[in-house]
Design an enzyme around this catalytic site. Sequence first.
Site, PDB file in Angstrom:
ATOM      1  N   HIS B 138       0.871  -1.178   0.000  1.00 13.45           N
ATOM      2  CA  HIS B 138       0.000   0.000   0.000  1.00 13.45           C
ATOM      3  C   HIS B 138       0.912   1.234   0.000  1.00 13.45           C
ATOM      4  CE1 HIS B 138      -2.858   2.956   1.676  1.00 13.45           C
ATOM      5  NE2 HIS B 138      -3.831   2.120   1.337  1.00 13.45           N
ATOM      6  N   ASP B 215       2.764  -4.951   7.941  1.00 14.76           N
ATOM      7  CA  ASP B 215       1.567  -4.127   7.753  1.00 14.76           C
ATOM      8  C   ASP B 215       0.346  -5.015   7.912  1.00 14.76           C
ATOM      9  OD1 ASP B 215      -0.594  -2.754   6.842  1.00 14.76           O
ATOM     10  OD2 ASP B 215       0.253  -2.236   4.887  1.00 14.76           O
ATOM     11  N   GLN B 218      -4.778  -5.167   6.817  1.00 16.21           N
ATOM     12  CA  GLN B 218      -5.792  -6.058   6.242  1.00 16.21           C
ATOM     13  C   GLN B 218      -5.803  -7.433   6.892  1.00 16.21           C
ATOM     14  OE1 GLN B 218      -8.059  -5.161   4.059  1.00 16.21           O
ATOM     15  NE2 GLN B 218      -7.247  -3.186   3.390  1.00 16.21           N
ATOM     16  N   LYS B 241     -10.736  -0.046   9.758  1.00 20.75           N
ATOM     17  CA  LYS B 241     -11.003  -1.246   8.954  1.00 20.75           C
ATOM     18  C   LYS B 241     -11.467  -2.401   9.820  1.00 20.75           C
ATOM     19  CE  LYS B 241      -7.307  -0.210   5.665  1.00 20.75           C
ATOM     20  NZ  LYS B 241      -7.872   0.489   4.505  1.00 20.75           N
ATOM     21  N   CYS B 381      -4.606   2.589  -3.755  1.00 18.55           N
ATOM     22  CA  CYS B 381      -3.348   3.001  -3.124  1.00 18.55           C
ATOM     23  C   CYS B 381      -2.265   1.958  -3.307  1.00 18.55           C
ATOM     24  CB  CYS B 381      -3.541   3.281  -1.633  1.00 18.55           C
ATOM     25  SG  CYS B 381      -4.622   4.662  -1.345  1.00 18.55           S
TER      26      CYS B 381
HETATM   27  C1  LIG Z   1      -2.660  -2.919   3.338  1.00 17.48           C
HETATM   28  C2  LIG Z   1      -2.894  -1.530   3.852  1.00 17.48           C
HETATM   29  N1  LIG Z   1      -1.910  -0.877   4.470  1.00 17.48           N
HETATM   30  C3  LIG Z   1      -2.081   0.366   4.948  1.00 17.48           C
HETATM   31  C4  LIG Z   1      -3.266   1.021   4.820  1.00 17.48           C
HETATM   32  C5  LIG Z   1      -3.358   2.414   5.350  1.00 17.48           C
HETATM   33  O1  LIG Z   1      -4.299   2.538   6.375  1.00 17.48           O
HETATM   34  P1  LIG Z   1      -4.755   4.002   6.827  1.00 17.48           P
HETATM   35  O2  LIG Z   1      -5.292   4.661   5.594  1.00 17.48           O
HETATM   36  O3  LIG Z   1      -5.805   3.772   7.829  1.00 17.48           O
HETATM   37  O4  LIG Z   1      -3.557   4.689   7.348  1.00 17.48           O
HETATM   38  C6  LIG Z   1      -4.337   0.366   4.193  1.00 17.48           C
HETATM   39  C7  LIG Z   1      -5.663   0.986   4.023  1.00 17.48           C
HETATM   40  O5  LIG Z   1      -5.877   2.053   3.530  1.00 17.48           O
HETATM   41  C8  LIG Z   1      -4.133  -0.940   3.693  1.00 17.48           C
HETATM   42  O6  LIG Z   1      -5.119  -1.586   3.075  1.00 17.48           O
END
Ligand SMILES: Cc1ncc(COP(=O)(O)O)c(C=O)c1O
Lengths: 424, 424, 151, 151
Positions: B138, B215, B218, B241, B381
């Site tokens: 991401h 990370d 998910q 999430k 993203c």
């Molecule tokens: C795999 C992953 N990492 C990081 C993020 C970033 O999360 P956030 O936007 O809540 O900072 C997301 C979701 O947007 C994600 O799906």
Amino acid sequence: MTALVDAGLAPYDVEVVRADFPVLARTVSGHPLVYLDNASSSQKPRQVLDAEREFVEQHYSNVHRGVHTLSQEATDAYEAARTTVATFLGASDPHEVVFTKNATEAYNLVAYSFGNAAAGSRFSVGPGDEVCVTEMEHHSNLVPWQMLCERTGATLRWIPLTDDGRLDLTDLDTLVNERTKVLAFVHVSNILGTENPVDVLVARAREVGAFTLLDGAQSAPHQVVDVQRLGVDFFVLTGHKMLAPSGVGVLWGRKELLDAMPPFLGGGSMIEVVQMSGSTYAPAPERFEAGTPVISQAVALAAACDYLSALGLDRVAAHEQALTGRLLDGLHALDGVSVIGPATTESRGAAVSFAIEGVHPHDIGQSLDELGIAVRVGHHCAAPVCRRYGVPATTRASSYLYNTAGEVDALLEGIATVQRFWRR
Amino acid sequence: MTALVDAGLAPYDVEVVRADFPVLARTVSGHPLVYLDNASSSQKPRQVLDAEREFVEQHYSNVHRGVHTLSQEATDAYEAARTTVATFLGASDPHEVVFTKNATEAYNLVAYSFGNAAAGSRFSVGPGDEVCVTEMEHHSNLVPWQMLCERTGATLRWIPLTDDGRLDLTDLDTLVNERTKVLAFVHVSNILGTENPVDVLVARAREVGAFTLLDGAQSAPHQVVDVQRLGVDFFVLTGHKMLAPSGVGVLWGRKELLDAMPPFLGGGSMIEVVQMSGSTYAPAPERFEAGTPVISQAVALAAACDYLSALGLDRVAAHEQALTGRLLDGLHALDGVSVIGPATTESRGAAVSFAIEGVHPHDIGQSLDELGIAVRVGHHCAAPVCRRYGVPATTRASSYLYNTAGEVDALLEGIATVQRFWRR
Amino acid sequence: MADESLYQEIILDHYRNPHHKGLRDPYDVEVHHVNPTCGDEVTLRVRVADGVVSDVSYDGQGCSISQASTSVMTDLVIGRAVDEAMKTSEAFLALMQSRGQLEPDEDVLEDGIAFAGVSRYPARVKCALLGWMAWKDATAQAVAASSGGAA
Amino acid sequence: MADESLYQEIILDHYRNPHHKGLRDPYDVEVHHVNPTCGDEVTLRVRVADGVVSDVSYDGQGCSISQASTSVMTDLVIGRAVDEAMKTSEAFLALMQSRGQLEPDEDVLEDGIAFAGVSRYPARVKCALLGWMAWKDATAQAVAASSGGAA
Ligand SMILES: Cc1ncc(COP(=O)(O)O)c(C=O)c1O
Ligand SMILES: Cc1ncc(COP(=O)(O)O)c(C=O)c1O
């Protein structure tokens, strides 16, 4: 009050206001709660909580990137919140409003962004450059600049204080000079209550071409703020002190600056084109809102702005000034009690720090709590101020729009009780 | 299901779960809402909203610094939330849990902290050092490392992808080597659905002494996570999430590391002694929670963890796997539809990206919205993944604990309708 | 007005008439400890002779809890074997971290049992521990120095 | 299934049978624009002669809205004076930013009025503007180059 009635406004009815705040019906230690810790954080009215909940229960989704209905509705609500905050601050363009998690993130955002600027850029800070703050800054508007100076080799300078709790501007022209890149200072001090002369400081910063950042954490909740009239480059507020939930703050900055500044947090939504080998960045405000933003908190903050606007910040300010005057008069009348900070309501906010001879602030705070009175004791994240006035800590009472004259009197009586108990 | 019944658990009753989520009763474009955009953000159950509201209405105050009753209650609730999250993650010590505003702040926290380390420190990153990520990250776990490398002169490397949406580990030993300071990678991909082999990557990182950051944005919402068993140094999740409100995320890190790492955001609460000329910093987690924290959001996140634990994440995972299998089977059976990512439920999460021949994802998303079906379209993203698979964007359906087989079928029918409409 | 459970008479007595207060010679080690959240501070001296805490003297400023608990501490450790005094200090620490869940042992803690109520006020626990932590630090240093000398 | 207000027949027609598509010679300026949020892209060429937009040709990939609006754009600008075409482009931009609040002028926008509904879908407005922005950019460059040459 007369002035308000003359202006055709209904008189300020504090009981009507209080009814909006469920917690005010609580008792503490068997006494009705007297909440005088507002400089630390305010309580939240039903209207704000209801607005947030309605949004989350019916229109919630992530924002900005979706075509489906909920994501459109959520995006609309989030961007409408930005517009509401912009209007609240007198900003000309909603894109000048960046949502952060609190005020602290906002100072760090500016400090890190400047620190990330390439040498030679108008934002870059390095050896030989100076950052100027004041000796009455909250740690949050001090430590980020200390850290910036440490990282970059710049020099931190500060405007000292007078014995009566005001900025000592004698050496202003030396402290803010051609080498000064940023002048960051507090609008209204959270520990002394002092309201600083923004015009004088901004005028000097402009003469030498320094950027100005105004810490409005303690002004925005209590008085009408117009960022354009203030003439600063950046203005910071924090939601939780102005009826909104924790978890949301605002950096307002001139669009032209925000669009040119290097990014701070990297991640989703702040980008334009991402390749593994490197990325380009979106214009402001997206550039500074990496990741999923504080969506429902921004919606709640907008509801808080609406609440304050509907009530009228001028009326709120008049109400608070009356309470502050009453408290100051009462404290001055007590033997063995001294106020740390301006003695009158002249250019001052609602936070009043005091000391009781022979009783430690911790014991004052604890004893008042036993009477249901919530005040804050400690250094209030402004340790240099305590050191300046030779106290380990202070006791601070800070009123807000729902406090009453009766509560001020309860505090004054409480202080007398504390004195009797601890002087036995 | 049989396994669950055998284990003495009541069968998973999705209708009971759905009743907790007010928004699921909504209609969109005249159809019942089918919310399949959970990888972007989940909806929130009443239990979470009620817990937050009860806290804010009855026990709210700023935390950590007060002796009055409300501030004690608020501090207790906030620290209890930390303990709940620690337990949820299998952490041995609540002090290993740092609350952030989202996952994105957490990656930046680590990247900036490392960037702030003095040369020669175990955390410092400089020319000759490497940071390794994967091509399926991401943007939030990619851009902060790009920026760190740019600031420090280190080199960014990445593990490429195979045609079927998995990490290509052929060159792992070259990509993660003695120069690697950090290996940061996603547990479950938000665009491909792929679940990565944490053990293999961690083993290699340990061989070369690289720090590992996982990370879990998910994974944490969908499966039991045990940070100690995973063996990583840092683990990141984001509240919105996993049934909590926006505005709260978590960085879990080994206490020994967090206590030794340089600070990131400067400000109130993260300090020990502040003088105008310089400051010292508190141990973790305070060190990394500058300013007023995300208080009520942390309380809500703890309530979300409780909700998930009560439901049983194993049961949630089984429910979702059934839905994902049904969706994958249905997509494979449709002409002109291709899945981007692993074709089966083997080592994969609930996010399923697909393409419909001849129809642009924007048009798919919009057309499905007209049927009440919320999916996400775009690069999610993860633009490098789109580039890797030669698509401008994907359409992504992602289910969660409240989705039903009927909703999966509605999506499959919807896709057929979209195909008919756009192939006219 | 006093909440009985926090401001026990014993605490108020020690606060008003602290035992062993004032810095004295001779001593082996002097330390200065600060509670950064409230500015309380203590300067404390320890003398250890033949494995016994032969004197503890101190000066400082602080709230009733920190002052009284330092006073009680001196009563509990002066004249005791270092090992024994360290055990008392552990017992006091455990009491402070108990959040009101521990029944203190009067044989071990004597006047220290008056602080049981403090453990229910997390913001005050650090106050109650200030003097104890300073003592522990100084004593550990003194022991290390003397054993270092003996080696 | 079509939401009448978004996917108008006119839009679908232009999407299925785009006008003036394909890159042609001669041209003065070629630009490449990308919509980073969805990956849509357009490569667009403009030829300006005697103050008139004499040709616009393009290629690219994108959703129905971006493809159709680019097609409609070519109809509206090819053969028009640059000034006049720029005015049309302003009118289209205003319509897109109107959030459904503007009544489009058919005399000015012709088939472009079919996009009025798009303005109520903020996420799609960028799609509708992709081709227009590329054209504006290319044309401004062409005009600058030719006036620079004339100077
Ligand atoms: C795999 C992953 N990492 C990081 C993020 C970033 O999360 P956030 O936007 O809540 O900072 C997301 C979701 O947007 C994600 O799906
Ligand atoms: C004057 C002042 N500046 C900054 C802050 C920091 O605000 P926050 O803790 O919300 O980041 C505060 C309050 O804590 C404050 O009173």
